[in-house]
Design an enzyme around this catalytic site. Structure first.
Site, PDB file in Angstrom:
ATOM      1  N   GLY B  53     -19.463  35.029   1.260  1.00 42.21           N
ATOM      2  CA  GLY B  53     -19.798  35.141   2.669  1.00 42.21           C
ATOM      3  C   GLY B  53     -18.908  34.225   3.494  1.00 42.21           C
ATOM      4  O   GLY B  53     -18.411  33.216   3.001  1.00 42.21           O
ATOM      5  N   HIS B  56     -18.197  29.308   5.426  1.00 41.89           N
ATOM      6  CA  HIS B  56     -18.006  28.151   4.534  1.00 41.89           C
ATOM      7  C   HIS B  56     -16.604  27.575   4.645  1.00 41.89           C
ATOM      8  O   HIS B  56     -16.168  26.825   3.781  1.00 41.89           O
ATOM      9  CB  HIS B  56     -18.243  28.556   3.083  1.00 41.89           C
ATOM     10  CG  HIS B  56     -19.549  29.230   2.837  1.00 41.89           C
ATOM     11  ND1 HIS B  56     -20.740  28.636   3.158  1.00 41.89           N
ATOM     12  CD2 HIS B  56     -19.844  30.452   2.318  1.00 41.89           C
ATOM     13  CE1 HIS B  56     -21.731  29.474   2.828  1.00 41.89           C
ATOM     14  NE2 HIS B  56     -21.205  30.574   2.332  1.00 41.89           N
ATOM     15  N   LYS B 104     -19.439  32.549  -7.047  1.00 46.83           N
ATOM     16  CA  LYS B 104     -20.524  31.587  -6.909  1.00 46.83           C
ATOM     17  C   LYS B 104     -21.836  32.282  -7.285  1.00 46.83           C
ATOM     18  O   LYS B 104     -22.035  33.456  -6.964  1.00 46.83           O
ATOM     19  CB  LYS B 104     -20.591  31.062  -5.461  1.00 46.83           C
ATOM     20  CG  LYS B 104     -19.299  30.387  -5.031  1.00 46.83           C
ATOM     21  CD  LYS B 104     -19.425  29.667  -3.694  1.00 46.83           C
ATOM     22  CE  LYS B 104     -19.783  30.540  -2.527  1.00 46.83           C
ATOM     23  NZ  LYS B 104     -18.857  31.679  -2.280  1.00 46.83           N
ATOM     24  N   HIS B 219     -26.236  27.984   2.850  1.00 46.79           N
ATOM     25  CA  HIS B 219     -26.497  29.164   3.685  1.00 46.79           C
ATOM     26  C   HIS B 219     -27.622  28.924   4.671  1.00 46.79           C
ATOM     27  O   HIS B 219     -28.281  29.859   5.102  1.00 46.79           O
ATOM     28  CB  HIS B 219     -26.849  30.366   2.813  1.00 46.79           C
ATOM     29  CG  HIS B 219     -25.768  30.712   1.853  1.00 46.79           C
ATOM     30  ND1 HIS B 219     -25.761  30.265   0.553  1.00 46.79           N
ATOM     31  CD2 HIS B 219     -24.633  31.414   2.013  1.00 46.79           C
ATOM     32  CE1 HIS B 219     -24.668  30.706  -0.049  1.00 46.79           C
ATOM     33  NE2 HIS B 219     -23.962  31.392   0.812  1.00 46.79           N
TER      34      HIS B 219
END
Lengths: 214, 333
Positions: B53, B56, B104, B219
């Protein structure tokens, strides 16, 4: 038979699900904020909007092609866990449907095939606080109602009610799969967003398909 | 919500346009949202692909370049990329020596990378090996759960396995380096504030002024427990002690100690934290071989930090010191 589950009826189901997801987008995201990462509403809305757009752009010829197209669109557009899970669900449903309009028993078998696909992809089981907690009782209820000889509309209503009860029953559960599992005991007391969107899928079936089947 | 954005729906695409403009040495496939090394594929070199996603940064796109990743797939904010992206990345970096997927451990990332590997296997003869990172000691591991999260170790792994691939090691050896790094590293994070996902428009969780979350991921998911705010020296102990009790770090050649900012914490505080972490390590008899301090794996605008310790031997130290040239990590060149 005129009242069979043809490509138009299944298309109406997909469109009704997309409409319902858009309507409940903020609610799904709020549920996901409590125990996940605050994206379930936005992701499902993006995926189902794309699925409906694809139906408009290239109308599929038959039920299997339609659900395959929806599944592929979700796999390609959603990401996260929802993309592979809902995508696999529709792809497996498509695999269990033929090119011909389905009857109610075939639809029930396809729904079960979709459920089996979700289990295989996500490696979760009922009680883990996931979409399976709504989908599993819905499949069971649909099959039981049809076995009792209930008409398709009533059987779908029973399936949707079971999905709703399953969704509500996720509240006290401690999540064992997905991001909510990182919270451990703190995930208890919150309704699972995936079970919530799955209950909407069954509600959409009642709205769009009750007049069909047979 | 106050953010430097145009439209919440366009954040990822707009940021990739910025990366392309700022880093002409990279090649960005905007349609598939994949950041490639400009010279990919490198013939005879194992290709390293990661992704996840967005939100990050600099991970993962900022770690593409010589000595680290060959390609990174950018998903929506906090949402795994889709298999199509990973397939495009894998094909684009295949120089004939195979491709390593660095994944991950999140349900979505693992499922999407699995589907991508199945698609690549069906379409071509490219050998793909996946290594999944799961270093977060805040999560209780069990056969019945999603398992520990992949956090800070991922950054170190991408550097170390990237250096091994750059040296020309074969896929099996590069994968061994990656697995060793994951097995020998552990992390723990904490948050002072929530983050705000652009599409949501408001903080993911409420955290009162005098409280903090211990055991957060990356997250915006809340941590395992909420406690009263404490001085940095106490926070350092809360983070380091669970890491030390999970794996034996004393003895041997020492550790890489990594204090990572989560996006909203200034470097002055990260260095202050590093001092406290170094003090706890010294007290515990752990030798620091190398250190890394900065915001390398962020959670949007979350204030807070994570601590990662990685046990290293001579080979890993040498791979750490090898040249790297990426937007996010750059030395020796």
């Amino acid at each position: 038979m005129a009242d069979q589950l043809d490509v138009a009826a299944l298309g109406a189901w997909v469109r009704e699900f997309a409409r319902s997801i858009a309507e409940h987008k903020d609610e799904l995201t709020a549920l996901d904020s409590a125990i996940g990462d605050a994206d379930h509403g936005a992701n499902m809305d993006r995926g189902m909007s794309a699925a409906v757009a694809a139906l408009e752009a290239s109308p599929p010829a038959d039920p299997a092609a339609l659900l395959k197209q929806v599944g592929m669109t979700l796999v390609s557009k959603v990401g996260g866990a929802s993309g592979p899970l809902y995508g696999t669900f529709f792809l497996r449903m498509a695999g269990a449907l033929g090119p011909d309009p389905a009857d109610d028993q075939t639809f029930a078998r396809a729904l079960r095939a979709g459920l089996d696909g979700v289990i295989a992809r996500g490696k979760a089981e009922p009680g883990d606080k996931t979409m399976l907690d709504a989908l599993t009782p819905a499949c069971d209820a649909l099959e039981a109602a049809l076995a009792e000889g209930q008409p398709f509309g009533a059987a779908l209503t029973a399936a949707a009610a079971a999905a709703g009860e399953g969704r509500d029953a996720t509240v006290p559960l401690v999540a064992r799969k997905g991001r909510a599992s990182y919270l451990g005991e703190r995930s208890a007391g919150h309704q699972d967003p995936g079970a919530t969107s799955t209950a909407l899928l069954l509600d959409a079936a009642v709205t769009a398909l009750s007049g069909s089947g047979g | 919500m106050k953010k430097l954005i145009n439209d919440p729906a366009d954040v990822v695409a707009d940021a990739l346009r910025g990366m392309a403009a700022a880093h002409p040495e990279l090649r960005i496939d905007h349609e598939n949202r994949v950041v490639f090394r400009g010279d990919a594929p490198r013939q005879g070199k194992v290709g390293l692909v990661s992704g996840g996603g967005s939100g990050h940064e600099p991970m993962h796109g900022g770690f593409v370049g010589m000595g680290m990743l060959d390609a990174a797939c950018a998903g929506e904010v906090f949402t795994s990329p889709v298999p199509d992206q990973m397939v495009a990345a894998t094909k684009g970096v295949d120089g004939g020596a195979g491709v390593l997927h660095v994944v991950k451990n999140y349900t979505g990332d693992v499922m999407n990378f699995e589907m991508a590997a199945e698609l690549v296997a069906a379409e071509s003869g490219t050998e793909v090996v996946a290594v999944v990172t799961d270093d977060d000691v805040a999560v209780q591991d069990s056969l019945y759960t999603a398992g520990r999260r992949g956090v800070g170790v991922t950054v170190l792994l991408e550097k170390l396995a990237g250096a091994a691939a750059e040296e020309g090691r074969p896929l099996a050896e590069v994968a061994d380096v990656a697995r060793t790094v994951n097995a020998q590293g552990r992390s723990m994070g904490m948050a002072l504030t929530s983050c705000t996902v652009p599409a949501a428009g408001k903080p993911t969780f409420d955290l009162p002024e005098d409280e903090m979350e211990i055991g957060v991921g990356i997250h915006g998911e809340p941590g395992r427990r909420r406690v009263k705010l404490a001085p940095a020296r106490e926070i350092a102990e809360m983070l380091v002690e669970p890491v030390l009790s999970d794996l034996e770090f004393s003895g041997g050649d020492g550790v890489i100690a990594f204090v990572n900012g989560l996006g909203g914490t200034p470097l002055i505080e990260l260095y202050l934290m590093y001092a406290e972490v170094a003090r706890v390590l010294e007290k515990s008899g752990v030798t620091v071989a190398r250190s890394l301090v900065g915001s390398y794996m962020t959670s949007l605008d979350m204030a807070g930090c994570s601590v990662t310790l990685l046990k290293v031997d001579d080979d890993l130290v040498r791979l750490w010191d090898a040249p790297v040239r990426t937007p996010g990590l750059r030395w020796g060149v």
